[in-house]
Design an enzyme around this catalytic site. Sequence first.
Site, PDB file in Angstrom:
ATOM      1  N   ALA A 136       3.507   1.037   2.911  1.00 13.53           N
ATOM      2  CA  ALA A 136       2.700  -0.185   3.096  1.00 13.53           C
ATOM      3  C   ALA A 136       1.814  -0.031   4.327  1.00 13.53           C
ATOM      4  CB  ALA A 136       3.600  -1.412   3.224  1.00 13.53           C
ATOM      5  N   THR A 164       2.764   1.037  17.435  1.00 12.41           N
ATOM      6  CA  THR A 164       2.387   1.386  18.810  1.00 12.41           C
ATOM      7  C   THR A 164       3.202   0.561  19.785  1.00 12.41           C
ATOM      8  OG1 THR A 164       0.149   1.802  18.071  1.00 12.41           O
ATOM      9  CG2 THR A 164       0.456   1.523  20.433  1.00 12.41           C
ATOM     10  N   TYR A 237      -1.472 -13.810   3.887  1.00 14.32           N
ATOM     11  CA  TYR A 237      -2.763 -14.462   4.156  1.00 14.32           C
ATOM     12  C   TYR A 237      -2.917 -14.728   5.655  1.00 14.32           C
ATOM     13  CZ  TYR A 237      -2.474 -15.160  -0.841  1.00 14.32           C
ATOM     14  OH  TYR A 237      -2.348 -14.943  -2.185  1.00 14.32           O
ATOM     15  N   GLU A 246      -7.980  -8.395  15.870  1.00  8.43           N
ATOM     16  CA  GLU A 246      -7.790  -6.998  16.261  1.00  8.43           C
ATOM     17  C   GLU A 246      -9.073  -6.202  16.070  1.00  8.43           C
ATOM     18  OE1 GLU A 246      -4.786  -4.840  14.065  1.00  8.43           O
ATOM     19  OE2 GLU A 246      -4.679  -3.264  15.562  1.00  8.43           O
TER      20      GLU A 246
HETATM   21  C1  LIG Z   1      -2.613   5.433  16.552  1.00  2.36           C
HETATM   22  C2  LIG Z   1      -2.049   4.492  15.538  1.00  2.36           C
HETATM   23  C3  LIG Z   1      -1.508   3.283  15.949  1.00  2.36           C
HETATM   24  C4  LIG Z   1      -0.958   2.407  15.007  1.00  2.36           C
HETATM   25  N1  LIG Z   1      -0.371   1.249  15.460  1.00  2.36           N
HETATM   26  C5  LIG Z   1       0.185   0.414  14.563  1.00  2.36           C
HETATM   27  C6  LIG Z   1       0.864  -0.769  15.006  1.00  2.36           C
HETATM   28  O1  LIG Z   1       0.964  -1.042  16.211  1.00  2.36           O
HETATM   29  N2  LIG Z   1       1.433  -1.582  14.086  1.00  2.36           N
HETATM   30  C7  LIG Z   1       1.351  -1.322  12.740  1.00  2.36           C
HETATM   31  O2  LIG Z   1       1.854  -2.125  11.967  1.00  2.36           O
HETATM   32  N3  LIG Z   1       0.731  -0.201  12.287  1.00  2.36           N
HETATM   33  C8  LIG Z   1       0.158   0.673  13.155  1.00  2.36           C
HETATM   34  N4  LIG Z   1      -0.449   1.829  12.720  1.00  2.36           N
HETATM   35  C9  LIG Z   1      -0.482   2.125  11.296  1.00  2.36           C
HETATM   36  C10 LIG Z   1      -1.850   1.823  10.698  1.00  2.36           C
HETATM   37  O3  LIG Z   1      -2.039   0.438  10.573  1.00  2.36           O
HETATM   38  C11 LIG Z   1      -1.901   2.537   9.332  1.00  2.36           C
HETATM   39  O4  LIG Z   1      -1.951   3.927   9.597  1.00  2.36           O
HETATM   40  C12 LIG Z   1      -3.109   2.122   8.522  1.00  2.36           C
HETATM   41  O5  LIG Z   1      -2.997   0.781   8.116  1.00  2.36           O
HETATM   42  C13 LIG Z   1      -3.332   3.035   7.288  1.00  2.36           C
HETATM   43  O6  LIG Z   1      -2.181   3.109   6.524  1.00  2.36           O
HETATM   44  P1  LIG Z   1      -1.516   4.520   6.133  1.00  2.36           P
HETATM   45  O7  LIG Z   1      -1.432   5.342   7.377  1.00  2.36           O
HETATM   46  O8  LIG Z   1      -0.262   4.234   5.370  1.00  2.36           O
HETATM   47  O9  LIG Z   1      -2.597   5.224   5.222  1.00  2.36           O
HETATM   48  P2  LIG Z   1      -2.705   5.155   3.618  1.00  2.36           P
HETATM   49  O10 LIG Z   1      -2.751   3.728   3.198  1.00  2.36           O
HETATM   50  O11 LIG Z   1      -1.648   6.029   3.039  1.00  2.36           O
HETATM   51  O12 LIG Z   1      -4.120   5.799   3.405  1.00  2.36           O
HETATM   52  C14 LIG Z   1      -4.306   7.202   3.335  1.00  2.36           C
HETATM   53  C15 LIG Z   1      -5.783   7.462   3.063  1.00  2.36           C
HETATM   54  O13 LIG Z   1      -6.200   6.827   1.832  1.00  2.36           O
HETATM   55  C16 LIG Z   1      -7.307   5.964   2.061  1.00  2.36           C
HETATM   56  N5  LIG Z   1      -7.204   4.763   1.235  1.00  2.36           N
HETATM   57  C17 LIG Z   1      -6.119   3.950   1.082  1.00  2.36           C
HETATM   58  N6  LIG Z   1      -6.409   2.921   0.266  1.00  2.36           N
HETATM   59  C18 LIG Z   1      -7.706   3.063  -0.100  1.00  2.36           C
HETATM   60  C19 LIG Z   1      -8.595   2.320  -0.935  1.00  2.36           C
HETATM   61  N7  LIG Z   1      -8.206   1.194  -1.561  1.00  2.36           N
HETATM   62  N8  LIG Z   1      -9.868   2.767  -1.089  1.00  2.36           N
HETATM   63  C20 LIG Z   1     -10.289   3.896  -0.472  1.00  2.36           C
HETATM   64  N9  LIG Z   1      -9.484   4.657   0.332  1.00  2.36           N
HETATM   65  C21 LIG Z   1      -8.227   4.242   0.515  1.00  2.36           C
HETATM   66  C22 LIG Z   1      -7.224   5.616   3.533  1.00  2.36           C
HETATM   67  O14 LIG Z   1      -8.484   5.249   4.066  1.00  2.36           O
HETATM   68  C23 LIG Z   1      -6.699   6.903   4.139  1.00  2.36           C
HETATM   69  O15 LIG Z   1      -7.736   7.804   4.397  1.00  2.36           O
HETATM   70  C24 LIG Z   1      -0.983   2.730  13.621  1.00  2.36           C
HETATM   71  C25 LIG Z   1      -1.552   3.945  13.200  1.00  2.36           C
HETATM   72  C26 LIG Z   1      -2.068   4.820  14.146  1.00  2.36           C
HETATM   73  C27 LIG Z   1      -2.651   6.125  13.676  1.00  2.36           C
END
Ligand SMILES: Cc1cc2nc3c(=O)[nH]c(=O)nc-3n(C[C@H](O)[C@H](O)[C@H](O)COP(=O)(O)OP(=O)(O)OC[C@H]3O[C@@H](n4cnc5c(N)ncnc54)[C@H](O)[C@@H]3O)c2cc1C
Length: 409
Positions: A136, A164, A237, A246
């Site tokens: 997620a 983070t 929502y 953010e």
């Molecule tokens: C430095 C850092 C700090 C973070 N801090 C927090 C935090 O404090 N709290 C928290 O809750 N989360 C945090 N995160 C997590 C961050 O919110 C998620 O990495 C982000 O929401 C993307 O999710 P995922 O990594 O699961 O990527 P995925 O959803 O697996 O996506 C992988 C790739 O597929 C692409 N993709 C996915 N869906 C689509 C679509 N519908 N159309 C086109 N392309 C798509 C994405 O752009 C990406 O390139 C952090 C991440 C990082 C790297």
Amino acid sequence: MEFGFTEEQEKLRKDVRDFFMNEMPEDFEPGVETMFSLTKEQTEFWMTFQKKTGEKGYLTPGWSEETGGLGLGPIEQGIVEEEWGRTGGRWPNFSGLHIAGPAVQVFGTEEQKKKFLPGIAKGEAVWNQAFTEPEAGSDEANQQLRAVEDGDNYVLNGQKTFITTYVKPDYLYTLARTADTEPKHRGISLFLVPGDAPGVSYRALGSMGFGTQVDIFYDNVKVPKENLLGELNRGFYHAMSAFEFERSGTGGPASAKRSLEEFVEFCKETMRNGKPLMEDPEVRRSVAQMAIDIEVQRLIAWHAVWWFSEREKLGPKPYDLSGFFTKIFSTQHPETMMNIMGLYGQLRTGSKWAKFAGKVERRWQIARSVHPAGTLEVNKIVLAGRGLGLPRVPAKFNKQIAKALGEKK
Ligand SMILES: Cc1cc2nc3c(=O)[nH]c(=O)nc-3n(C[C@H](O)[C@H](O)[C@H](O)COP(=O)(O)OP(=O)(O)OC[C@H]3O[C@@H](n4cnc5c(N)ncnc54)[C@H](O)[C@@H]3O)c2cc1C
């Protein structure tokens, strides 16, 4: 449009700048000694600094005085944030100030506001945003961490990842599944979970950029019902609205501008082939392009602030693109700087041969972790829907696409 600030606003800017100048250590190096990979002493310093800033009300200038703020408007908030951005520092409680706090302001009960907001405003409490799970991330509706009603409590079980955390959090602003619904996003709720509640545990991930992400595990964690934020099953929502906080802000462009100013000084002072780097036409072109990018980013951020200040008259707020450009430019600019510096760009902070204090190598790495607040692709989807009002792909087509892709495998 009037591009100036009033006398009072300029005075506020001066007061805030003086405060930061007096309180920041003289040898503070923006971009190197930020919140990334901090020592214990540095962490203590930033917590103390956060508290001092909170005492002045500068952490939350837009919040009411009862909740610890100064009751100022959006333009004044933009000024305070811009001045902080200029310093290049980071708040240990970034998530509380920019995500959880505003969400409690908007969706919290009066008791929740009284209980949680002053701690954030005074810089005492640290919050983490605990949304992302292995399945997620972008697909935020796919939350698997489950919250089950049990008498006066909810009991939480599951995992979060890539959260983070600069210091051990006091609270976790947690998204959890409370009902098995179709569509999935209608069965999710928000909880305010004490960071040290029995059953909560943390595991460091040690990632390359921020270096301070953790997995968080919830093992039969009891959360009192009064810690549910907003309506049951409406958490998705609420959370999506809070993301606006953010993804916007004047701090990013201010921080980028300060970095560029330092880089220009470096290019003026550094000789290559018998002349300063700054005399190389390709370097001049690249630096000028970075300056244009940052100015665009700054104007967009201020346009959004102005719109917020007028929004009662103008209707729905636009999607603020400044966070989007911050993501793009914070990836591109360190790459450009790296190219200009040649091999020296790769030397780390601490190396006695590093130039420009090794900042470019650090920024280059940090720039690769561009996922906080969602990926660029997801930001574009949000922009298309909320910003431009483009129709969403109907769910039935999504299913057809998924089916077609599945059939091809
Ligand atoms: C430095 C850092 C700090 C973070 N801090 C927090 C935090 O404090 N709290 C928290 O809750 N989360 C945090 N995160 C997590 C961050 O919110 C998620 O990495 C982000 O929401 C993307 O999710 P995922 O990594 O699961 O990527 P995925 O959803 O697996 O996506 C992988 C790739 O597929 C692409 N993709 C996915 N869906 C689509 C679509 N519908 N159309 C086109 N392309 C798509 C994405 O752009 C990406 O390139 C952090 C991440 C990082 C790297």
